[in-house]
Design a protein around this motif. Structure first.
Motif, PDB file in Angstrom:
ATOM      1  N   LYS A   1      51.766 -19.215  44.652  1.00 56.46           N
ATOM      2  CA  LYS A   1      52.162 -19.626  43.309  1.00 56.46           C
ATOM      3  C   LYS A   1      51.993 -21.123  43.084  1.00 56.46           C
ATOM      4  O   LYS A   1      51.637 -21.567  42.002  1.00 56.46           O
ATOM      5  N   ASP A   2      52.278 -21.905  44.125  1.00 52.74           N
ATOM      6  CA  ASP A   2      52.167 -23.356  43.980  1.00 52.74           C
ATOM      7  C   ASP A   2      50.740 -23.787  43.673  1.00 52.74           C
ATOM      8  O   ASP A   2      50.513 -24.748  42.952  1.00 52.74           O
TER       9      ASP A   2
ATOM     10  N   ARG B   1      50.124 -23.258  40.040  1.00 49.76           N
ATOM     11  CA  ARG B   1      50.798 -24.282  39.255  1.00 49.76           C
ATOM     12  C   ARG B   1      49.986 -25.579  39.292  1.00 49.76           C
ATOM     13  O   ARG B   1      49.752 -26.213  38.269  1.00 49.76           O
TER      14      ARG B   1
ATOM     15  N   PRO C   1      60.573 -35.763  41.130  1.00 49.18           N
ATOM     16  CA  PRO C   1      61.017 -34.372  41.337  1.00 49.18           C
ATOM     17  C   PRO C   1      61.483 -33.667  40.058  1.00 49.18           C
ATOM     18  O   PRO C   1      61.472 -32.447  39.992  1.00 49.18           O
TER      19      PRO C   1
ATOM     20  N   LYS D   1      58.318 -32.072  38.471  1.00 57.11           N
ATOM     21  CA  LYS D   1      57.397 -31.467  39.431  1.00 57.11           C
ATOM     22  C   LYS D   1      56.615 -30.317  38.826  1.00 57.11           C
ATOM     23  O   LYS D   1      55.439 -30.121  39.119  1.00 57.11           O
ATOM     24  N   GLU D   2      57.296 -29.547  37.963  1.00 57.27           N
ATOM     25  CA  GLU D   2      56.681 -28.375  37.353  1.00 57.27           C
ATOM     26  C   GLU D   2      55.364 -28.737  36.644  1.00 57.27           C
ATOM     27  O   GLU D   2      54.431 -27.952  36.642  1.00 57.27           O
TER      28      GLU D   2
ATOM     29  N   SER E   1      50.588 -32.339  50.122  1.00 52.19           N
ATOM     30  CA  SER E   1      51.812 -31.816  50.724  1.00 52.19           C
ATOM     31  C   SER E   1      51.533 -30.590  51.586  1.00 52.19           C
ATOM     32  O   SER E   1      52.112 -30.439  52.659  1.00 52.19           O
ATOM     33  N   ALA E   2      50.628 -29.712  51.126  1.00 47.36           N
ATOM     34  CA  ALA E   2      50.387 -28.493  51.901  1.00 47.36           C
ATOM     35  C   ALA E   2      49.439 -28.748  53.066  1.00 47.36           C
ATOM     36  O   ALA E   2      49.512 -28.081  54.085  1.00 47.36           O
TER      37      ALA E   2
ATOM     38  N   ALA F   1      51.810 -30.810  55.914  1.00 53.31           N
ATOM     39  CA  ALA F   1      52.106 -29.608  56.691  1.00 53.31           C
ATOM     40  C   ALA F   1      51.031 -29.342  57.733  1.00 53.31           C
ATOM     41  O   ALA F   1      51.111 -28.385  58.474  1.00 53.31           O
TER      42      ALA F   1
END
Lengths: 543, 315
Positions: free
Chosen positions: B81-82, B85, B258, B261-262, B273-274, B278
């Protein structure tokens, strides 16, 4: 003739350029040993432990990006170590700067390039285990450790720390010790309390009433912030005071974690709900979400706008600035009980008995490991450690009448200490200054962390810690790595900050519905996998 | 007399082979090797790294040692989902940038071109170029100082004038427009350079004849300047369309917070970030590959369209 020579020069130059270009990108010869290629194996003389051939070791050191200090990998103290330790043992000690805020990335890149230092460390156990999982850590030969670092080994044995470093039946990590520090505290403006004629709050309800009084009387001017609040660290929302006491071990295992916030856990929900109430009533910083590093919260407090502020107390930078802005400010320690809801206990997260978790790079040669062990052994010697921690007498410290050093904070000469009294160098052996007894330690901490006249803050905090320590507990320690934690933590950390912000800033009537929604998304984003894996590991351990 | 043989030679040499030119102009070809080597080394060699989009890349195993996993990474992205978005926000923000931001340098260039006082024009140009050289971190810092609720200068001003505060950076819709307008402010001055250059290449005689024909300033802009820079506009539009899937990490990351963020999470920040944080390098390489392929398709399609409608294309 002239034309021809120009042409020749031109041809040579362009060929050179291409060659350089290609050479720069050519594949490196695979570098299996980080450090010096002249390192021969088995060169150490067993008796006096001086190496026949020069050995180069690389030691990581945190770079915290503090302005106005010499580079962490090249300064008076790195040269001092080279002179006092390296040259005497035929060892070259190179320091490798690791950005504090980006350490895992940096280590991973160095590991991938085959350039990682001989020590690989981390403060957080699951993160250290992640290096082990990746195959970056070599097995530690305990006999070698006994031989080359007997004092260091003995300390690990005395404090019973070695057992934590055993993974899958083998020793992979050794540990620096951790004497307790008492400078993490929350301050409240005593003069504000006096003005509204209220006594020190001892539970959450009283605390909220005090904040309301601060707000209504606008004690910090038109923009009064009763309590300074920042965006929580993406991993640091433990909800300790909301946890059940005593906490069931399984809950502790599943939800208490230093790297991922247990958003779906009831105590965390209750804690956020309180923050939501505080925010909606205007009792905490309204723009906390824009303050991800805490600078705004600190600025509000030292400017006299905010009444309550929590931080690691340091000698300079907080209270002294506040006093220069508000000369008649008075401060007290806000007791931990002020944050505790009805029926709760002032629990806090207790540290593990160890500080830095140290592993040896799997690509390091035997000599490099031996030399690194020798460095640890040398550094743990009381006189060496004392100099590293306090510097040069008369320059960076003076000896007090009681035989304890008092730091000279503003020494700017060549021998000046690196950030936090060289802590990032001696963190390899110990996490704080240890002068042999609680009393002596407290005394030094009072002068180290608090400015003149405010030593009582550290003392009060110390007494509170002693009184409350029975409620504290450490995180659960698994004997295996939880791969899902390292896989999903950064995604979950980012999500936590986003959800936390939305939950605190929403209308209280919408809170529950929003919380449900976010919990579901949080579980889907990987938290469910973490819980499942932890549960499995926990049940296997209990068998 | 000089002209004729040269022309003749040109026609004749068309039939000569490649090696003939290499022999004749070898110095020039040698010179060309440098930029070509540069492109190959820095643009094409790294593409080999794209293989990790189809592997389960482990940093210690390296490119070759990691396991092949086929399209697993792509499946994972397209079920996340991210990612959607981030994709949605990237398209919205870049779409708005294009819609509102693309015409601005043209308008500005036309306006600058009409200024007669040379020193006034120069000063204005310099001032307009300046923001381009500021880093996004600085711009965002200034923006937060000025626009944040409560203590931001603009909001203090609004409040003291008895108006309501505007949540420029803390409410989704407001944030999007703040983001777009700061972007336009930052880039429009710099964007005028190409247009101004292309305006100077218009034959001044055209303006003279237009003056004789009685055209005013508007007339000249409408019938001479604009058509004169039309091909430049098309070219830049094609380039910009190719970038619509791309996103500036610094801009989104430093202006975001934050609360929003949406709407502020774009592909670049998602990859950061991913992927970087990560350490799922395979996953984000797959995202990058997807991004590039869509970008390429967009460029090809818009190039094809522009050729269809009679303009010069880019390729």
């Amino acid at each position: 003739m002239r034309r021809k020579s120009t042409r020749t020069v031109f041809v040579i130059l362009s060929l050179l350029l291409v060659a350089v270009l290609l050479a720069a990108c050519g594949t490196d010869t695979p570098k299996t040993t980080p450090g010096n290629e002249t390192t021969p194996t088995g060169a150490a003389l067993e008796d006096d432990k001086v190496f026949k051939n020069r050995v180069t070791i690389q030691i990581p050191v945190y770079d915290r990006g503090v302005e106005g200090l010499p580079p962490v990998d090249d300064n008076y103290w790195t040269r001092w170590i080279q002179k006092e330790f390296g040259d005497k043992n035929n060892i070259t000690v190179e320091y490798v700067a690791i950005p504090r805020s980006d350490e895992v990335n940096k280590f991973n890149m160095l590991l991938a390039a085959g350039d990682a230092p001989d020590i690989i460390f981390h403060y957080d156990f699951p993160a250290a285990v992640a290096y082990y999982d990746a195959g970056a850590i070599q097995k530690i030969d305990i006999d070698m450790l006994k031989q080359y670092a007997p004092t260091y080994y003995q300390k690990n044995v005395d404090l019973d720390m070695l057992k934590y470093g055993v993974l899958d039946g083998e020793q992979y990590f050794i540990f620096a010790s951790r004497p307790t520090a008492y400078n993490w505290l929350t301050m409240i403006r005593q003069d504000w309390l006096d003005k509204v004629n209220m006594s020190m709050p001892t539970n959450l309800d009283e605390y909220i009433n005090v904040l309301r009084a601060f707000r209504d009387n606008k004690l910090g001017g038109p923009n009064t912030i009763p309590a300074a609040h920042r965006l929580p660290y993406p991993n640091g929302y433990f909800a300790n005071a909301y946890r059940p006491y005593p906490i069931p071990e399984e809950e502790l295992a599943l939800y208490s974690d230093l790297s991922v916030v247990a958003l779906t856990w009831e105590p965390v929900k209750q804690n956020i709900k309180t923050d939501n109430l505080l925010w909606n009533e205007g009792l905490i910083s309204q723009n906390f979400a824009l303050d991800s590093d805490g600078t705004k919260a600190k600025a509000d407090f030292v400017n006299g706008v905010a009444g309550v502020y929590g931080d690691y107390l340091t000698k300079e930078g907080i209270i002294d600035v506040l006093l220069s802005n508000v000369p008649d400010a008075k401060l007290s320690l806000l007791p931990a009980t002020a944050g505790v809801p009805k029926g709760g206990v002032p629990a806090e997260r207790a540290y593990w008995p160890f500080g830095m978790i140290i592993g040896f790079n799997s690509a390091s040669s035997e000599d490099e490991v031996k030399a690194t062990m020798m460095l640890l052994e040398w550094m743990i010697q009381p006189d060496v450690l004392f100099t590293l921690q306090n510097g040069i007498e008369g320059k960076t410290y003076t000896m007090g009448e009681d035989g304890l050093p008092v730091a000279i904070g503003d020494y700017k000469g060549e021998e000046r200490m690196n950030y936090n009294s060289n802590k990032d160098m001696w963190c390899l052996v110990i996490e704080g200054k240890d002068y042999g007894s609680e009393e002596a330690n407290l005394k030094v901490q009072m002068t180290t962390f608090a400015p003149d006249g405010f030593e009582y803050l550290i003392k009060d905090r110390y007494e509170e810690c002693i009184a409350n320590q029975k409620y504290w507990y450490t995180d659960f320690l698994f004997d295996v790595g939880i791969p899902a934690v390292s896989e999903y933590k950064s995604i979950l950390q980012e999500k936590f900050q986003e959800y936390y912000t939305a939950l605190v800033m929403c209308d209280p009537s919408e809170f529950d519905a929003l919380y449900e929604k976010y919990c579901k998304e949080y579980l889907d984003a990987g938290f469910q996998k973490i819980i499942d894996q932890k549960k499995e590991a926990y049940e296997r351990m209990k068998k | 007399m000089e002209l004729k043989p040269t022309a003749h030679k040109t026609v004749k040499s068309m039939k000569k082979g490649f090696m003939y030119y290499v022999k004749r102009d070898w110095q020039l070809y040698l010179l060309l090797i440098i930029p070509i080597a540069m492109v190959i080394v820095f643009k094409y060699f790294p593409m080999a790294g794209l293989v990790i989009a189809f592997k389960d890349y482990k940093i210690l195993k390296g490119f070759m040692g990691s396991e092949w996993v086929g399209f697993k990474n792509f499946v994972e992205i397209f079920s996340n989902k991210d990612f959607y978005r981030a994709l949605r926000n990237t398209l919205t923000l870049n779409g708005l940038d294009l819609l509102l931001g693309f015409p601005m340098p043209i308008i500005l260039a036309l306006m600058l071109n009409e200024i007669r006082s040379l020193w006034f024009k120069k000063i204005n140009q310099t001032l307009l170029y300046l923001p381009h050289f500021l880093s996004w971190v600085i711009i965002a810092g200034v923006a937060y100082q000025l626009l944040q609720p409560g203590t931001g200068l603009v909001n203090v001003l609004l409040r003291n004038m008895g108006l309501k505060e505007v949540p420029f950076l803390t409410e989704n819709t407001h944030w999007v427009f703040t983001y777009v307008f700061i972007g336009i402010w930052q880039s429009m001055g710099w964007g005028t350079i190409i247009y101004l250059a292309s305006i100077t290449s218009i034959n001044p005689e055209l303006y003279d004849s237009a003056t004789i024909d009685g055209a005013g300033r508007w007339g000249k802009i409408r019938y001479i300047t604009l058509p004169g820079i039309r091909s430049t506009i098309t070219m830049l539009l094609i380039i910009n369309l190719g970038r619509i899937m791309g996103s500036s990490f610094e801009r989104a990351h430093s202006l975001g917070n934050p609360i929003v963020k949406e709407v502020s999470s774009v592909i670049a920040t998602y990859v950061y970030s991913a992927g970087i944080q990560a350490q799922k390098y395979s996953l984000t390489t797959a995202v990058g590959l997807f991004q590039s392929v869509v970008g390429l398709i967009l460029v090809l399609v818009s190039d094809w369209i522009s050729k269809k409608i009679g303009d010069e294309g880019l390729l």
